[in-house]
Enzyme design. Structure first.
Site, PDB file in Angstrom:
ATOM      1  N   GLY A  47       5.460 -24.232   5.643  1.00 14.29           N
ATOM      2  CA  GLY A  47       6.831 -24.298   6.133  1.00 14.29           C
ATOM      3  C   GLY A  47       6.771 -24.193   7.641  1.00 14.29           C
ATOM      4  N   GLU A  48       7.595 -23.351   8.192  1.00 13.71           N
ATOM      5  CA  GLU A  48       7.582 -23.129   9.639  1.00 13.71           C
ATOM      6  C   GLU A  48       7.241 -21.653   9.872  1.00 13.71           C
ATOM      7  OE1 GLU A  48       7.669 -25.074  12.318  1.00 13.71           O
ATOM      8  OE2 GLU A  48       7.405 -23.155  13.339  1.00 13.71           O
ATOM      9  N   SER A  49       6.034 -21.427  10.418  1.00  8.71           N
ATOM     10  CA  SER A  49       5.539 -20.048  10.485  1.00  8.71           C
ATOM     11  C   SER A  49       6.413 -19.152  11.366  1.00  8.71           C
ATOM     12  CB  SER A  49       4.088 -20.022  10.968  1.00  8.71           C
ATOM     13  OG  SER A  49       3.981 -20.596  12.258  1.00  8.71           O
ATOM     14  N   CYS A  79      -1.237 -23.291   5.025  1.00  6.39           N
ATOM     15  CA  CYS A  79      -0.624 -23.859   6.240  1.00  6.39           C
ATOM     16  C   CYS A  79       0.151 -22.802   7.036  1.00  6.39           C
ATOM     17  CB  CYS A  79       0.225 -25.071   5.871  1.00  6.39           C
ATOM     18  SG  CYS A  79       0.402 -26.203   7.247  1.00  6.39           S
ATOM     19  N   ARG A 106      -2.164 -23.740  16.106  1.00  6.42           N
ATOM     20  CA  ARG A 106      -1.108 -24.444  15.355  1.00  6.42           C
ATOM     21  C   ARG A 106      -1.086 -25.921  15.711  1.00  6.42           C
ATOM     22  NH1 ARG A 106       4.357 -21.660  16.469  1.00  6.42           N
ATOM     23  NH2 ARG A 106       5.025 -23.149  14.894  1.00  6.42           N
ATOM     24  N   ILE A 135      -0.302 -31.265   6.753  1.00  3.70           N
ATOM     25  CA  ILE A 135       0.998 -31.601   7.360  1.00  3.70           C
ATOM     26  C   ILE A 135       1.199 -30.725   8.594  1.00  3.70           C
ATOM     27  CG2 ILE A 135       3.496 -31.751   6.993  1.00  3.70           C
ATOM     28  CD1 ILE A 135       2.862 -31.789   3.921  1.00  3.70           C
ATOM     29  N   ARG A 136       1.167 -31.344   9.773  1.00  2.00           N
ATOM     30  CA  ARG A 136       1.249 -30.576  11.030  1.00  2.00           C
ATOM     31  C   ARG A 136       0.402 -29.295  10.910  1.00  2.00           C
ATOM     32  NH1 ARG A 136       6.007 -32.131   9.717  1.00  2.00           N
ATOM     33  NH2 ARG A 136       6.799 -30.095   9.159  1.00  2.00           N
ATOM     34  N   HIS A 171      -2.436 -28.166   1.833  1.00  2.00           N
ATOM     35  CA  HIS A 171      -1.477 -27.835   0.774  1.00  2.00           C
ATOM     36  C   HIS A 171      -1.981 -28.267  -0.602  1.00  2.00           C
ATOM     37  CE1 HIS A 171       2.039 -27.063   3.469  1.00  2.00           C
ATOM     38  NE2 HIS A 171       1.397 -27.881   4.270  1.00  2.00           N
ATOM     39  N   GLU A 173      -0.984 -27.241  -3.324  1.00  2.00           N
ATOM     40  CA  GLU A 173       0.165 -27.223  -4.242  1.00  2.00           C
ATOM     41  C   GLU A 173       0.884 -28.569  -4.284  1.00  2.00           C
ATOM     42  OE1 GLU A 173       0.070 -25.941  -1.281  1.00  2.00           O
ATOM     43  OE2 GLU A 173       2.000 -26.225  -0.274  1.00  2.00           O
TER      44      GLU A 173
HETATM   45  N1  GLN Z   1       3.227 -26.488  11.928  1.00  4.95           N
HETATM   46  C1  GLN Z   1       3.759 -25.469  11.060  1.00  4.95           C
HETATM   47  C2  GLN Z   1       3.727 -24.108  11.735  1.00  4.95           C
HETATM   48  O1  GLN Z   1       3.164 -23.972  12.783  1.00  4.95           O
HETATM   49  C3  GLN Z   1       2.965 -25.397   9.777  1.00  4.95           C
HETATM   50  C4  GLN Z   1       3.160 -26.664   8.995  1.00  4.95           C
HETATM   51  C5  GLN Z   1       3.095 -26.476   7.520  1.00  4.95           C
HETATM   52  O2  GLN Z   1       3.172 -25.366   6.988  1.00  4.95           O
HETATM   53  N2  GLN Z   1       3.018 -27.579   6.820  1.00  4.95           N
HETATM   54  O3  GLN Z   1       4.278 -23.173  11.206  1.00  4.95           O
END
Ligand code: GLN
Length: 190
Positions: A47-49, A79, A106, A135-136, A171, A173
């Site tokens: 998600g977004e940390s 992630c 990150r 993903i990112r 990921h 999952e």
């Molecule tokens: N770029 C996101 C972060 O820094 C992590 C991306 C992800 O969880 N898919 O939180």
């Protein structure tokens, strides 16, 4: 029956719930402190940390969770979950659990390669390569002596284990392959 908490404040938690359930364990969505009572293990999703860390902080969950992990509760972060577990986050003072003796960078694959999928060789979970969706994604740029690197991409760690702590940049999952989750559940010794 094994009860695995899945942190459900933000991000891709539903897929982890499904993976855990498909392996015959009970999955419990963790949204507040009382939800961690009685869980045997915890998964922190992608998600977004910064958002997840901020919410953990606001809900006063950081310290109790850190304590549970230090007491030996198995925890798996994918992630953003990996980022939240790391002790050091390059160029960031965002809230974190900080229990994994590692440094993370990150969004390490840059804008050009926002996301990609590759097959990773991870001997620890079996001979066949594991499909891994990034993903990112972050990479781990440094690890302490107690951290075992399980997989690398371009020579950089993307899956690590430190005793009861498992973390992946990718990921599992999001694919039907549940071997990473099975491997994690094996930490519970039940
Ligand atoms: N770029 C996101 C972060 O820094 C992590 C991306 C992800 O969880 N898919 O939180």
């Amino acid at each position: 029956q094994l009860c695995v908490g899945v942190l459900a404040l933000q991000g891709a938690f539903r897929e982890h719930v499904a993976a855990v359930a498909s392996l015959g364990a009970t999955a419990r969505e963790v949204r507040q402190l009382k939800d961690i009572e009685g869980i045997d293990a915890l998964i922190i999703p992608g998600g977004e940390s910064t958002t997840i860390g901020k919410l953990l902080n606001e809900w006063n969950m950081l310290e109790p969770l850190r304590q549970r992990i230090l007491d030996g509760m198995p925890v798996y972060g994918s992630c953003a979950g990996l980022i939240l577990l790391c002790r050091d986050i390059e160029n960031s003072d965002q809230p974190r659990l900080g229990v994994l003796d590692a440094t993370v960078r990150r969004n390490a694959f840059g804008r050009q390669v926002d996301s990609f999928e590759t097959n990773l060789s991870i001997p620890e979970i079996g001979a066949d390569p594991l499909p891994a969706v990034f993903i990112r994604a972050p990479v781990i740029t440094g690890v302490g002596a107690g951290v075992k690197v399980l997989a690398e991409v371009n020579g950089q760690a993307v899956a690590v284990r430190q005793n009861n702590i498992l973390a992946t940049s990718f990921h599992p999952e999001l694919t039907p392959d549940t071997r990473m989750h099975s491997y994690f559940l094996s930490f519970c010794g039940k």
